[in-house]
Design a protein around this motif. Sequence first.
Motif, PDB file in Angstrom:
ATOM      1  N   ASP A 261       0.875  -1.164   0.000  1.00 49.63           N
ATOM      2  CA  ASP A 261       0.000   0.000   0.000  1.00 49.63           C
ATOM      3  C   ASP A 261       0.914   1.216   0.000  1.00 49.63           C
ATOM      4  O   ASP A 261       1.268   1.757   1.046  1.00 49.63           O
ATOM      5  CB  ASP A 261      -0.922   0.028   1.225  1.00 49.63           C
ATOM      6  N   ARG A 267      -1.419   2.054  -4.812  1.00 47.69           N
ATOM      7  CA  ARG A 267      -2.333   3.198  -4.726  1.00 47.69           C
ATOM      8  C   ARG A 267      -2.379   3.992  -6.032  1.00 47.69           C
ATOM      9  O   ARG A 267      -3.365   4.652  -6.328  1.00 47.69           O
ATOM     10  CB  ARG A 267      -1.949   4.129  -3.565  1.00 47.69           C
ATOM     11  N   TRP A 270      -4.722   1.280  -8.508  1.00 46.39           N
ATOM     12  CA  TRP A 270      -5.630   0.251  -8.025  1.00 46.39           C
ATOM     13  C   TRP A 270      -7.037   0.339  -8.616  1.00 46.39           C
ATOM     14  O   TRP A 270      -7.673  -0.666  -8.871  1.00 46.39           O
ATOM     15  CB  TRP A 270      -5.698   0.273  -6.504  1.00 46.39           C
ATOM     16  N   PRO A 291      -7.704   4.454  -3.693  1.00 43.35           N
ATOM     17  CA  PRO A 291      -7.284   4.186  -2.322  1.00 43.35           C
ATOM     18  C   PRO A 291      -6.568   5.403  -1.750  1.00 43.35           C
ATOM     19  O   PRO A 291      -5.642   5.935  -2.364  1.00 43.35           O
ATOM     20  CB  PRO A 291      -6.340   2.988  -2.470  1.00 43.35           C
ATOM     21  N   ASP A 297      -7.789  11.192   3.815  1.00 43.13           N
ATOM     22  CA  ASP A 297      -8.509  10.046   4.364  1.00 43.13           C
ATOM     23  C   ASP A 297      -9.168  10.383   5.695  1.00 43.13           C
ATOM     24  O   ASP A 297      -8.882   9.758   6.718  1.00 43.13           O
ATOM     25  CB  ASP A 297      -7.546   8.868   4.533  1.00 43.13           C
ATOM     26  N   ARG A 303      -8.778   3.994   4.692  1.00 46.22           N
ATOM     27  CA  ARG A 303      -7.533   3.325   4.322  1.00 46.22           C
ATOM     28  C   ARG A 303      -7.256   2.108   5.187  1.00 46.22           C
ATOM     29  O   ARG A 303      -6.683   1.118   4.709  1.00 46.22           O
ATOM     30  CB  ARG A 303      -6.395   4.338   4.433  1.00 46.22           C
ATOM     31  N   HIS A 306      -8.963  -0.941   3.937  1.00 44.46           N
ATOM     32  CA  HIS A 306      -8.406  -1.276   2.627  1.00 44.46           C
ATOM     33  C   HIS A 306      -7.081  -2.017   2.785  1.00 44.46           C
ATOM     34  O   HIS A 306      -6.843  -3.050   2.132  1.00 44.46           O
ATOM     35  CB  HIS A 306      -8.201  -0.009   1.794  1.00 44.46           C
TER      36      HIS A 306
END
Length: 379
Positions: A261, A267, A270, A291, A297, A303, A306
Amino acid sequence: MSDGLFDQFKTWYEKRHDYARDWKARTGGQVVATMCTYTPEELLIAAGMLPVRVLGAHEPQNVTEPHIFGMFCPFCRDSLAQGLLGRFDYAEGVTLTQSCIQYRQTFGSWRLHVPTVKWDYYVPMPNEVQSQHSRKAHYEEVQSFRVFLQTLTGKEITDAMLTDALAVCDENRRLLRELYEYRKEADPKVTGVEALYASLTAQFIDKREHNEMLKKVLAALPSRKMERKTGARFMTIGSENDDVAFMGMVESVGATIVVDDQCSGSRYFWNASKPEGDVIKAIADRYCDRPACPTKDYPAHTRFDHVLGLAKDYGVQGAIFLQQKFCDPHEGDYPDLKRHLEDNGIPTLFLEFDITNPIGPFRIRIEAFLETLSEEELF
């Protein structure tokens, strides 16, 4: 692996500046240095330009101190150094989409002090992409970027041109997702280093050319025989990281990095766009939906689930946080994300990255982490 399947990606990565200069000579198009993966590169591609992600060189340098603070993260300092040292002297323009305050100041210094840059553009983007107003706001900003590029080039960027560019980018995203699927296997047919080469080069190679190479690799993967043991299945978490030497070290001591990630990896690609009658809306919404980076966020931390979902989908046995020193957004996320993973059975290791990294000491810590995983299996 010695079968050479990913050699083209490796060559592109190592000779990325040569590639950009050659592309410029072949096509006569402009090269644009992009300083964030939230940059709507579809517009640059539709305008006949080559977006080239600014990456560091992981080399000691002493040119940034007069411009930005030494307490800025290593990626900020390394990125600015590459501009000041003339490594991107082929780029006519430079762009940044709303990022952390340190990288915004890095962009400000680049636009002022890199003499070869002829134009620059800052794309504002709502930090609170979860807000009901964010999509309309970002739509207007992407449209403004389109108007700027049309004025700059003196040429209209039609909906048809944008639709074609979006299709090329979405194809690239789907192909990279397909490549990552092979990392879910019990014995992955793609190593972490190979996946890093593929995802990074997508950020500065002509997308059509990159797509063709991905298709060749994907066609060969089903019959690929790996000559290495998988070992422990690791995940890497963090911001930008293209320290290939570190990744190679991790995979040399009894482990495989099966997913990440990071904005240098998953990211970036994705999610593809969703069908829309308005192509600008399709482009703008795609970046709001991707993402999330920690800077975008909140108030809900989407996140965290995820990242946990990736860990479960890819059978991760341990997660390594690759924390850029002084990176406030990721540092703020770290305690809660660490707890979220460990509460769900994923052990973690924290490593603090600088422009250059001590591979020897890091090797000792990775090996110690591997030992703790073995102890957990025993007891």
